[in-house]
Scaffold this motif. Sequence first.
Motif, mmCIF file in Angstrom:
data_model
loop_
_atom_site.group_PDB
_atom_site.id
_atom_site.type_symbol
_atom_site.label_atom_id
_atom_site.label_comp_id
_atom_site.label_asym_id
_atom_site.label_seq_id
_atom_site.Cartn_x
_atom_site.Cartn_y
_atom_site.Cartn_z
ATOM 1 N N ALA A 133 43.777 38.954 45.684
ATOM 2 C CA ALA A 133 42.670 39.872 45.979
ATOM 3 C C ALA A 133 41.355 39.340 45.423
ATOM 4 O O ALA A 133 40.300 39.442 46.068
ATOM 5 C CB ALA A 133 42.968 41.251 45.406
ATOM 6 N N PHE A 134 41.393 38.757 44.216
ATOM 7 C CA PHE A 134 40.177 38.184 43.646
ATOM 8 C C PHE A 134 39.623 37.100 44.552
ATOM 9 O O PHE A 134 38.414 37.074 44.855
ATOM 10 C CB PHE A 134 40.450 37.607 42.259
ATOM 11 C CG PHE A 134 39.269 36.888 41.668
ATOM 12 C CD1 PHE A 134 38.343 37.557 40.898
ATOM 13 C CD2 PHE A 134 39.064 35.527 41.904
ATOM 14 C CE1 PHE A 134 37.237 36.902 40.371
ATOM 15 C CE2 PHE A 134 37.970 34.861 41.380
ATOM 16 C CZ PHE A 134 37.047 35.552 40.607
ATOM 17 N N TYR A 146 40.795 41.050 38.703
ATOM 18 C CA TYR A 146 41.108 39.697 38.238
ATOM 19 C C TYR A 146 42.240 39.759 37.225
ATOM 20 O O TYR A 146 42.547 40.821 36.668
ATOM 21 C CB TYR A 146 39.874 38.994 37.683
ATOM 22 C CG TYR A 146 39.598 39.161 36.200
ATOM 23 C CD1 TYR A 146 39.687 38.085 35.320
ATOM 24 C CD2 TYR A 146 39.209 40.398 35.673
ATOM 25 C CE1 TYR A 146 39.415 38.230 33.967
ATOM 26 C CE2 TYR A 146 38.935 40.555 34.326
ATOM 27 C CZ TYR A 146 39.041 39.469 33.487
ATOM 28 O OH TYR A 146 38.778 39.615 32.152
ATOM 29 N N CYS A 147 42.859 38.606 37.015
ATOM 30 C CA CYS A 147 43.973 38.480 36.083
ATOM 31 C C CYS A 147 43.486 37.789 34.821
ATOM 32 O O CYS A 147 42.825 36.752 34.898
ATOM 33 C CB CYS A 147 45.106 37.686 36.728
ATOM 34 S SG CYS A 147 46.539 37.400 35.648
ATOM 35 N N MET A 148 43.804 38.332 33.670
ATOM 36 C CA MET A 148 43.420 37.719 32.404
ATOM 37 C C MET A 148 44.372 36.582 32.064
ATOM 38 O O MET A 148 45.587 36.709 32.221
ATOM 39 C CB MET A 148 43.440 38.761 31.285
ATOM 40 C CG MET A 148 42.386 39.830 31.431
ATOM 41 S SD MET A 148 42.508 41.045 30.113
ATOM 42 C CE MET A 148 42.323 40.007 28.676
ATOM 43 N N GLY A 149 43.807 35.478 31.602
ATOM 44 C CA GLY A 149 44.638 34.351 31.221
ATOM 45 C C GLY A 149 45.335 34.572 29.898
ATOM 46 O O GLY A 149 46.422 34.039 29.655
ATOM 47 N N GLY A 150 44.724 35.352 28.999
ATOM 48 C CA GLY A 150 45.303 35.649 27.693
ATOM 49 C C GLY A 150 45.983 36.999 27.698
ATOM 50 O O GLY A 150 46.576 37.407 28.693
ATOM 51 N N GLY A 151 45.884 37.710 26.584
ATOM 52 C CA GLY A 151 46.592 38.981 26.495
ATOM 53 C C GLY A 151 45.879 39.992 25.629
ATOM 54 O O GLY A 151 45.012 39.650 24.822
ATOM 55 N N PRO A 158 54.401 39.684 31.269
ATOM 56 C CA PRO A 158 53.128 39.875 31.983
ATOM 57 C C PRO A 158 52.857 41.347 32.263
ATOM 58 O O PRO A 158 53.753 42.195 32.209
ATOM 59 C CB PRO A 158 53.341 39.103 33.292
ATOM 60 C CG PRO A 158 54.521 38.228 33.062
ATOM 61 C CD PRO A 158 55.371 38.908 32.058
ATOM 62 N N VAL A 159 51.600 41.624 32.592
ATOM 63 C CA VAL A 159 51.154 42.968 32.944
ATOM 64 C C VAL A 159 50.605 42.934 34.364
ATOM 65 O O VAL A 159 49.850 42.022 34.714
ATOM 66 C CB VAL A 159 50.061 43.458 31.970
ATOM 67 C CG1 VAL A 159 49.459 44.783 32.431
ATOM 68 C CG2 VAL A 159 50.622 43.578 30.550
ATOM 69 N N GLN A 160 50.984 43.913 35.173
ATOM 70 C CA GLN A 160 50.461 43.996 36.537
ATOM 71 C C GLN A 160 50.247 45.460 36.883
ATOM 72 O O GLN A 160 51.191 46.243 36.878
ATOM 73 C CB GLN A 160 51.429 43.363 37.536
ATOM 74 C CG GLN A 160 51.003 43.482 38.996
ATOM 75 C CD GLN A 160 49.814 42.603 39.329
ATOM 76 O OE1 GLN A 160 49.885 41.381 39.246
ATOM 77 N NE2 GLN A 160 48.705 43.217 39.717
ATOM 78 N N ALA A 161 49.003 45.841 37.162
ATOM 79 C CA ALA A 161 48.663 47.194 37.608
ATOM 80 C C ALA A 161 48.254 47.143 39.081
ATOM 81 O O ALA A 161 47.822 46.089 39.568
ATOM 82 C CB ALA A 161 47.529 47.766 36.766
ATOM 83 N N PRO A 162 48.375 48.248 39.794
ATOM 84 C CA PRO A 162 47.989 48.242 41.207
ATOM 85 C C PRO A 162 46.508 47.906 41.398
ATOM 86 O O PRO A 162 45.645 48.425 40.688
ATOM 87 C CB PRO A 162 48.283 49.676 41.662
ATOM 88 C CG PRO A 162 49.278 50.200 40.676
ATOM 89 C CD PRO A 162 48.944 49.541 39.380
ATOM 90 N N VAL A 163 46.246 47.030 42.354
ATOM 91 C CA VAL A 163 44.869 46.680 42.693
ATOM 92 C C VAL A 163 44.235 47.777 43.541
ATOM 93 O O VAL A 163 43.075 48.156 43.336
ATOM 94 C CB VAL A 163 44.836 45.330 43.444
ATOM 95 C CG1 VAL A 163 43.438 45.030 43.958
ATOM 96 C CG2 VAL A 163 45.328 44.198 42.530
#
Length: 434
Positions: A244-245, A372-377, A343-348
């Motif tokens: 999506a990003f 966007y997805c974060m590379g860290g945490g 990992p963490v994934q929330a609905p876009v």
Amino acid sequence: MAEVDVVSLCSDLIRFDTTNYGGGEAAGERLAAEYVAEFLDRHGVPARILETGIQRSNVVARIPGTDPSLPALLVQGHLDVVPARAADWSVPPFSGEVRDGFVWGRGAVDMKDFCAMVLAAVASGLRPRRDLVLAFVADEEDRGDYGAHWLVKEHADLFEGCAAAISESGGYTYHVPAADGRKVRLYPVATAERGTAHLRLTASGRAGHGSRPNAENAVVRLVGALQRIADHRWPVSLTPTVRAFLEQTGAALGVPVDLSSGEAVDETVARLGTAGALVVPTVRNSTTPTMLDAGYKVNVIPSTATAQVDVRVLPGTEDDLFAVLDSLLGEGVTREFVAHQPPVQAPVDSPWFAAMAGALRAEDPEAVVVPYCMGGGTDAKAFTQLGMACYGFAPLALPEGFPYRAMAHGVDERVPVDGLRFGTRVLTRFLQDC
């Protein structure tokens, strides 16, 4: 109700030295937690301080919503900060000094700015539609054992009914040139995080004299494994957030987007220019050797050698990654987890994301809000265990050229005064209306 200045709140919070040195050693969050709890109590929001370990304090409070049928929202930020060496800074790092239109100090963007904005929103007389649970936590800059992970394990009832959460690392201005020369203001909102797996590799072999040939040298086995891991090129793996990003950012910038192959994705990322920097770490998994330990004397071949590898894994790829990693280890080398957070994934495409985008556009009508997805945490890795959709949404307006991504953990960390006030307006609107 008298207006509370978010700039003063941010300065006050920075003045508390809440340095987290790691390994359980810390200056402690207690004094900052007492400040936050007293502030909330004074503005009609009863707060609790909970802690495990001396001075390792968390503050949790709940603001009732006007519609009890709606699920609750968690608003969480951390009070601890990483160390700062005063000799390297232009100002004392715990001064909270306001100078040249910025608030300076350790934690200014990571993340006492967000904590201050939450407090300012509460002081505005917030009347949310849904319950808001506020959590100001300890120990995010280490393992969360005294903060979010402890709260989730021991006090999950405090987060009852929370369907989603917001916290750091999203909703800030990112100035990007478009293909036609326009300047586009992106506001990336984090809807995913790569997982963290810190591994210890142990190579076993036959001890012996350094002068004699040894086909079972543990050091050689370990070095070979690390070289294979370092040389491995992980394939492109497009999560819903990253896809999506790329699609939405490409459309906003007028850049062709081709996601048909790994090579095409790399070319698309390159065409995005400075916007591509946001996505480069998250189109692939990564395995980075970072620590080595072997031997006790130069003329002795040791029987074991160890290393640590920083593994970052995208949502939905863990099984494949570890299967390949195991094939790279080779004879006599084993692995174990030092730390493992998925990992963490929330609905876009969700009402939560739509409400964040709406709040940003209400203050900046030209805002282009992208996931966007974060590379860290972050502590989202703890709260997602309770079934929450976790988002990175700590809004800030940033001037063009401001090195925001270098501020967190960097020297001369600072946040723009105007950006703080913009973020407070956006956050207050979101919390009121979501």
